[in-house]
Design an enzyme around this catalytic site. Structure first.
Site, mmCIF file in Angstrom:
data_model
loop_
_atom_site.group_PDB
_atom_site.id
_atom_site.type_symbol
_atom_site.label_atom_id
_atom_site.label_comp_id
_atom_site.label_asym_id
_atom_site.label_seq_id
_atom_site.Cartn_x
_atom_site.Cartn_y
_atom_site.Cartn_z
ATOM 1 N N ASP A 7 0.853 -1.188 0.000
ATOM 2 C CA ASP A 7 0.000 0.000 0.000
ATOM 3 C C ASP A 7 0.886 1.234 0.000
ATOM 4 O O ASP A 7 2.039 1.195 0.461
ATOM 5 C CB ASP A 7 -0.932 0.022 1.212
ATOM 6 C CG ASP A 7 -1.963 1.136 1.111
ATOM 7 O OD1 ASP A 7 -2.795 1.085 0.175
ATOM 8 O OD2 ASP A 7 -1.946 2.054 1.947
ATOM 9 N N GLU A 9 0.882 5.817 0.326
ATOM 10 C CA GLU A 9 0.224 7.104 0.540
ATOM 11 C C GLU A 9 0.941 8.122 -0.331
ATOM 12 O O GLU A 9 2.141 7.979 -0.624
ATOM 13 C CB GLU A 9 0.263 7.521 2.010
ATOM 14 C CG GLU A 9 -0.402 6.551 2.974
ATOM 15 C CD GLU A 9 -1.895 6.367 2.750
ATOM 16 O OE1 GLU A 9 -2.505 7.233 2.079
ATOM 17 O OE2 GLU A 9 -2.444 5.371 3.239
ATOM 18 N N HIS A 152 -5.600 6.553 7.379
ATOM 19 C CA HIS A 152 -4.910 5.633 6.485
ATOM 20 C C HIS A 152 -3.405 5.708 6.745
ATOM 21 O O HIS A 152 -2.850 6.786 6.951
ATOM 22 C CB HIS A 152 -5.183 6.010 5.026
ATOM 23 C CG HIS A 152 -6.579 5.717 4.588
ATOM 24 N ND1 HIS A 152 -6.931 4.569 3.921
ATOM 25 C CD2 HIS A 152 -7.716 6.436 4.730
ATOM 26 C CE1 HIS A 152 -8.219 4.590 3.667
ATOM 27 N NE2 HIS A 152 -8.730 5.712 4.140
#
Length: 238
Positions: A7, A9, A152
């Site tokens: 993942d 950001e 997140h």
């Protein structure tokens, strides 16, 4: 097969508008278990974080000011993911940003370094058509605990996604046994299970009852008979 759940950001949503990576989190899944083998890095994007993005992940410009630029950590990242199958939720977004960063360094693209990329969002849309399939919705639907998730974060989201992916693929273990180099295909071969000397396993009454209860749960989920029960009830053929 080496699986890495990944993942990211970013400073904003659009890579074509010059937005950059600010965090990458990776976690290994081996033998259908989430391991302690991780790769995680905050990155100085050399530009400001959009306010909208900050509201999602809470990572500020000040937090990133002393972090390394991507060029300093790119090789370490590639060493971690090399030869793996990546599992990413909405893979086109994350891969787009990673490709941009790698291409800036003349290091190719993500798919040049891995075996495959699995998009868990595409999988979820096939399994649950017409429903919300973001990570929070899947956690609720599949019984994955995400109560510790308020903002997140790449590594935390990768850990949650790993649990979601395992829940989505429950019961889909392959019967292909990887025997390493020298086998058929990509480093492995099909094994004739009838030729294996397998131990006799005695099932207790309690274990049999738990198994029957689990199959009944699957029947309710599919609103019919699960594959196991359907095969058990099928007439024998000569």
């Amino acid at each position: 097969m080496k699986y890495i759940v990944l993942d990211t950001e970013t400073t904003g949503l659009e890579v074509r508008l010059g937005h950059r990576l600010i965090e990458v989190g990776c976690i290994e899944v081996a033998g259908r278990q989430v391991t302690d083998n991780t790769w995680h890095q905050y990155i100085n994007p050399e530009r400001a974080v959009d306010e909208g993005a900050f509201q999602v992940h809470g990572i500020s410009d000040d937090m990133l000011a002393d972090k390394p630029v991507f060029a300093k950590v790119a090789q370490s990242f590639l060493d971690f993911i090399r030869g793996s199958t990546l599992i990413i939720h909405n893979a086109s977004f994350d891969v787009g940003f990673l490709d941009m960063e790698l291409e800036r360094l003349n290091m190719g693209r993500v798919r040049d370094h891995v075996e495959d990329v699995i998009d868990s969002l595409a999988m979820a849309r096939e399994m649950f058509p017409g429903k919300r399939n973001n990570l929070d919705a899947l956690c609720d639907r599949l019984g994955v605990n995400n109560g510790h998730r308020t903002l997140h974060g790449a590594l935390l989201d990768a850990q949650i996604l790993a649990e979601v992916y395992l829940a989505m693929t429950r019961g889909q273990d392959s019967l292909v046994i990887d025997l390493g180099a020298g086998g058929g295909g990509e480093g492995g071969q099909w094994v004739n299970l009838a030729e294996l000397e397998l131990p006799d396993v005695v099932v207790t009454d309690d274990e049999a009852a738990l198994h029957a209860e689990y199959l009944a749960t699957l029947d309710r989920e599919v609103k019919g008979k699960c594959v196991w029960n359907a095969l058990q009830d099928a007439p024998e053929t000569a």
